[in-house]
Every structure is written in structure tokens, then in C-alpha cells.
Design a protein around this motif. Structure first.
Motif, PDB file in Angstrom:
ATOM      1  N   ILE A  70       0.808  -1.230   0.000  1.00 15.96           N
ATOM      2  CA  ILE A  70       0.000   0.000   0.000  1.00 15.96           C
ATOM      3  C   ILE A  70       0.841   1.279   0.000  1.00 15.96           C
ATOM      4  O   ILE A  70       0.447   2.278  -0.613  1.00 15.96           O
ATOM      5  N   LEU A  71       1.978   1.276   0.641  1.00 15.90           N
ATOM      6  CA  LEU A  71       2.770   2.512   0.712  1.00 15.90           C
ATOM      7  C   LEU A  71       3.365   2.913  -0.642  1.00 15.90           C
ATOM      8  O   LEU A  71       3.826   4.045  -0.799  1.00 15.90           O
TER       9      LEU A  71
ATOM     10  N   VAL B  20      -0.448   9.783  -4.596  1.00 17.30           N
ATOM     11  CA  VAL B  20      -1.498  10.495  -3.869  1.00 17.30           C
ATOM     12  C   VAL B  20      -0.966  11.833  -3.356  1.00 17.30           C
ATOM     13  O   VAL B  20      -1.689  12.821  -3.319  1.00 17.30           O
ATOM     14  N   GLU B  21       0.306  11.873  -3.014  1.00 16.98           N
ATOM     15  CA  GLU B  21       0.941  13.134  -2.591  1.00 16.98           C
ATOM     16  C   GLU B  21       0.783  14.214  -3.659  1.00 16.98           C
ATOM     17  O   GLU B  21       0.646  15.394  -3.342  1.00 16.98           O
TER      18      GLU B  21
ATOM     19  N   LYS C  10      -2.376  19.197   1.486  1.00 17.12           N
ATOM     20  CA  LYS C  10      -0.966  19.343   1.848  1.00 17.12           C
ATOM     21  C   LYS C  10      -0.612  18.482   3.061  1.00 17.12           C
ATOM     22  O   LYS C  10       0.018  18.928   4.005  1.00 17.12           O
ATOM     23  N   VAL C  11      -1.041  17.244   3.001  1.00 14.51           N
ATOM     24  CA  VAL C  11      -0.744  16.273   4.055  1.00 14.51           C
ATOM     25  C   VAL C  11       0.664  15.738   3.810  1.00 14.51           C
ATOM     26  O   VAL C  11       1.030  15.434   2.677  1.00 14.51           O
TER      27      VAL C  11
ATOM     28  N   VAL D  29      -8.436   9.564  -6.997  1.00 18.10           N
ATOM     29  CA  VAL D  29      -8.071   9.112  -8.340  1.00 18.10           C
ATOM     30  C   VAL D  29      -6.928   9.978  -8.846  1.00 18.10           C
ATOM     31  O   VAL D  29      -7.014  11.204  -8.834  1.00 18.10           O
ATOM     32  N   TYR D  30      -5.860   9.333  -9.282  1.00 17.73           N
ATOM     33  CA  TYR D  30      -4.732  10.077  -9.836  1.00 17.73           C
ATOM     34  C   TYR D  30      -4.072   9.241 -10.932  1.00 17.73           C
ATOM     35  O   TYR D  30      -3.798   8.057 -10.744  1.00 17.73           O
ATOM     36  N   ILE D  31      -3.839   9.888 -12.065  1.00 23.27           N
ATOM     37  CA  ILE D  31      -3.093   9.278 -13.170  1.00 23.27           C
ATOM     38  C   ILE D  31      -1.967  10.234 -13.536  1.00 23.27           C
ATOM     39  O   ILE D  31      -2.183  11.449 -13.659  1.00 23.27           O
TER      40      ILE D  31
END
Length: 141
Positions: A13-14, A20-21, A27-28, A79-81
């Protein structure tokens, strides 16, 4: 170019944290994201990824639940591509895979939130047949 769509093994998962960043909505920090993903993977959460030559180039969280108004449902999250793969039909292929996956798990609906200022996502989701049903509210404690 060939893509593979799959559910990421919980132990990996990491590997999605760097993607995702890039969403950068709240700004996590990477550390906090890592802690949260390790917690999320223990809940009703699965992580779908797009692989290109064994490299993760896209990610989408899937939250499974039963809703009183919709029945068994999946909520799509973060969602990120990668930029280099956008506008080439990869998102459409990914969502087709997600729909099939959710249906096979017994879901009858799919939901998502998207940011008001994320206009490209609005167009994509409209084209996918999504409808706006309400507002998403958030209050931090």
C-alpha cells in the motif's frame, strides 16, 4: 502501450503514497499519508492501480459499503493518473475495469467526490454518466 489494472496487495500500500501526494489537496505530509493508508487498508478499503511496465502510473481508492439509499456501493477516492498518461483513454479503461470489479463484488452503485475547482475531472465524470446529487461538507475538529 499496454496497461494492467489490478488491486494492489495490502502489503504494498505505501507504494501509492508518492502518487497520492501529487493530489496536494490538503498538503498532508508523506508521513501522515503513510500512517493513514496503513490504517485505511485495515478497513473496507481496497486500492486499485494502473501498471505500465510494472510501474504504478495511476491509483484509485475503493471504499465498499451498503448505503440505505443505494444498496451495496463503492465510493471512488483519490483518483490520480500521471500527467504523461492523461488524455489517452487510460482513465476510461481504468473506470471500465473499476465498474466491472465493483459489479463482480455485488455493487449496484458507484459514488465519488471531486473538488469544485477540478474542471477536467468534472468533464470526465459527466462523460462517464455520473450525476451531481449534492454537496460534500467537511468540518475538522
Amino acid at each position: 502501450m499496454e496497461f494492467k489494472f489490478t488491486i494492489l496487495d495490502k502489503t504494498d500500500i505505501l507504494k501509492v503514497v508518492p502518487l497520492v501526494e501529487k493530489l496536494d489537496n490538503f498538503k498532508v505530509t508523506k508521513e501522515v499519508l503513510s500512517e493513514r493508508f496503513l490504517e485505511m487498508i485495515q478497513q473496507n478499503y481496497e486500492c486499485a492501480v494502473i501498471l505500465s511496465q510494472n510501474e504504478i502510473i495511476g491509483v484509485c481508492g475503493l471504499w465498499f459499503c451498503t448505503r440505505h439509499y443505494a444498496g451495496k456501493s463503492v465510493e471512488v477516492d483519490h483518483v490520480y493518473i500521471e500527467d504523461a498518461y492523461r488524455g489517452k483513454g487510460v482513465g476510461k479503461q481504468f473506470f471500465k475495469w473499476i465498474y466491472d470489479y465493483a459489479i463482480n463484488k455485488g455493487c449496484s452503485t458507484i459514488e465519488l467526490n471531486t473538488y469544485v475547482s477540478n474542471y477536467p475531472s468534472h468533464k470526465f465524470y459527466y462523460n462517464e454518466g455520473f450525476e451531481i446529487l449534492g454537496y460534500h461538507f467537511l468540518k475538522k475538529f
